[in-house]
Design a protein around this motif. Structure first.
Motif: not given
Lengths: 495, 119
Positions: A77-80, A128-129, A258-263
């Motif tokens: 999605d947009a974040l990934s 990861i993304a 940080l991305y994984v944390l947000l997700r």
């Protein structure tokens, strides 16, 4: 069969497949060319995915056509897409710079193996993304971590070894904490797919194990992301890594955690745990404020150029966490935007450092005196990227700081104090960037400087990165659109 | 009685803390890595514990048997992967320790710090 449907899988598979090929190549130039080409392909795939996401449809891919939640699901999605752009872009820029920069630091017979580790790190970070389930995120996280330990250990200075040892211990403890958290959630829900998990947690009668899992996962990922005070592995790892590895890792390694944390926090925990927003905010906001103030202060007194920039990275992670800890739309948008803008600013700075290091082996501030006269283009690039790091209007750094200040000011009285923290942090950034400029431009060197300007190749890459700072400062539509879309997706899960 | 029923989880927590303590306290780099390996093993134990179903056997479907209870195979598969990750981490860590020994002549953390300090 439309190849466009497979882009999400190809993003990971292409670097993974190129890895054994690079190991087998005997010539270091050929290995470099293959790696760079692979990374460039990954970059193009990431751009294609971003364009697809911008046009309004998210990518969903079932490995081997097994439907989720039984099969392995990839999701973009947009974040990934934003994170993928950062990862593959940083890797590609750093690899182009590696052509000139790496020979000094790694012997040519070791280079094919070095590039193989690089591709594994690239594949792991991209994995990861795109991964849509918790356990695949763990596996990819460990692939990328193990590969980046190898990359950092490639540094010529022997102090790289204790640094990477510390990085390994902290990284493994972080990943194991994450694994415990995932195990606890699996116990309660019987699923690993994030989307399925978010639904099934609602049916869990006893919330305590999930709460413990949230704690383990948050702390584990904070370790990986170098959130203050779990940052202790970062400064030395960045300082003693080969210069191009620092470019790559500084731009994306902590951001991916940080991305994984947000997700995890916004997708799985926030909608389902009562009061989690407050726990999350009260836990992270003080840490973010301390990170901004303390890490910036340390950077002001640091003597080594690379370590100074590493401390500045810790402070910047503080800004990102500050926005996240507001747990609202504006704060999240600012944070995600800052992830992107900080990646290009810090990437450009470390690229300039890689240029500088071609002639100035010792990167102590006192030893780079006179570098501005000998390498005017390099130092000019450094200054512009430094302005972006500070957040001067017209550069990318300004946009995200502006969003961040607007977001905190909406909080009323407390917001004014937070805005003051951001301003003080930025002023401290002025001080530490100025110290570098002062040494490079105004100090008289002890010995006559014999350095020349860096080769055209690496200089071009650096300047493209620097101009990206200016471009996204004046025309921030793309990152703003992506972060707004990502933030609204994340915030949309909170009831 | 209920507390004792969670016997495996108690072992998990205790082994986890023993490993973590060793990681934090040891001065010797190899002992630190051993602590890390113990720390990871504890998590393997947790995963293995949660997949056990009382009276369950290996999940193999036999012809004619319909009332068999099976243990959950998924955590076992997961932990097989995690064991591989753990082994490679330990191997890489030991390789780094070998290079530290070559470069510094010691694997005691305080002596390494002391050597780095003057520079």
């Amino acid at each position: 069969m439309n190849p466009n449907d497979h882009l999400a899988a190809l993003q990971v598979v292409i670097p993974l497949l190129a890895t054994p090929l690079v190991v087998l190549l005997r010539s270091h130039r050929l290995a470099w060319a293959t790696t760079t080409l692979t990374s460039l392909m990954a970059f193009i795939i990431a751009i294609a995915l971003t364009m697809g996401v911008m046009s309004g449809h998210d990518y969903q891919y079932f490995m081997g056509s097994w439907p989720a939640p039984y099969g392995i699901e990839l999701r973009v999605d947009a974040l990934s897409a934003l994170i993928l752009l950062i990862i593959t872009g940083a890797s590609t820029f750093a690899l182009f710079a590696a052509y000139h920069s790496i020979d000094d630091q790694i012997g040519s017979h070791r280079q094919p193996l070095f590039y193989a580790a690089w591709l594994l790190a690239l594949a792991g970070l991209s994995g990861i993304a795109v991964a849509g389930d918790a356990f695949n995120i763990f596996v990819f996280m460990e692939i990328s971590s193990l590969a980046s330990y190898v990359l950092v250990a490639g540094g010529p200075d022997k102090r790289a070894l204790p640094a990477v040892y510390k990085y390994l211990i902290f990284g493994t403890v972080g990943a194991t904490f994450y694994l415990i958290g995932v195990g606890l959630i699996y116990m309660m829900t019987g699923t690993l797919n994030l989307a399925d998990m978010a639904v099934r947690i609602q049916e869990v009668s006893d919330q305590n194990p999930v709460l413990v899992a949230a704690g383990f996962i948050t702390v584990g990922l904070a370790l990986k992301a170098a959130v203050f005070p779990l940052h202790i592995w970062l400064p030395n790892a960045y300082t003693f890594a080969p210069h191009v590895v620092t470019v790559f890792l500084a731009a994306c390694a902590t951001k991916v955690a940080l991305y994984v944390l947000l997700r995890f926090d916004f997708f799985v925990f926030q909608p389902n745990l009562s009061g989690h927003e407050f726990q999350f905010a009260y836990f992270l906001m003080p840490l973010a404020i301390l990170a901004i103030l303390i890490a910036s202060a340390v950077a002001m007194f640091e003597k080594n150029l690379k370590r100074l920039l590493a401390w500045s990275s810790i402070a910047q992670i503080g800004y990102i966490m500050l926005g996240v800890s507001l747990v609202d739309m504006a704060g999240l948008t600012a944070s995600i935007l800052h992830i992107f803008n900080h990646a290009i600013a810090k990437g450009s700075l470390f690229l300039a450092v890689a240029c500088l290091a071609l002639h100035f082996r010792d990167l102590n501030l006192t030893k780079i005196a006179g570098s501005a006269r000998a390498m005017p283009w390099t130092m000019a690039a450094f200054v512009i990227a430094g302005l972006s790091l500070i957040g001067v209007p017209g550069t990318a750094g300004f946009i995200s700081k502006w969003y961040l200040i607007t977001a905190v000011l909406s909080m009323g009285i407390a917001g004014i104090a937070l805005a003051a923290v951001i301003v003080i942090g930025s002023l401290m950034a002025v001080v530490y960037v100025w110290r570098i400029v002062e040494h490079a431009y105004f100090q008289v060197p002890e010995n006559p400087v014999s350095a020349r300007e860096a080769p055209l190749g690496i200089l071009t890459v650096t300047w493209i990165a620097v101009l990206a700072n200016l471009y996204f400062g004046l025309n921030p539509d793309l990152p703003v659109a992506l972060s707004t879309s990502a933030a609204s997706t994340l915030i949309g899960y909170i009831p | 009685m209920e507390l004792l029923g969670y016997y495996n989880y108690w072992v998990f927590a205790i082994v986890l803390m023993i490993g973590f303590y060793a990681v934090i306290v040891s001065n010797n780099l190899i002992k630190k890595l051993l602590g890390l390996a113990i720390f990871q093993s504890a998590v393997f134990l947790m995963y293995i514990t949660m997949d056990k179903v009382e009276g369950g056997t290996a999940p193999i479907i036999q012809a004619g048997v319909t009332d068999q209870i099976y243990s959950n195979p998924l955590p076992q598969v997961l932990i097989l992967t995690a064991i591989v990750v753990g082994v490679s981490t330990t191997a890489l860590g030991l390789a780094i320790v070998v290079r530290i020994k070559e470069a510094y002549g010691t694997i005691e953390e305080d002596e390494i710090l002391a050597q780095d300090r003057p520079s």
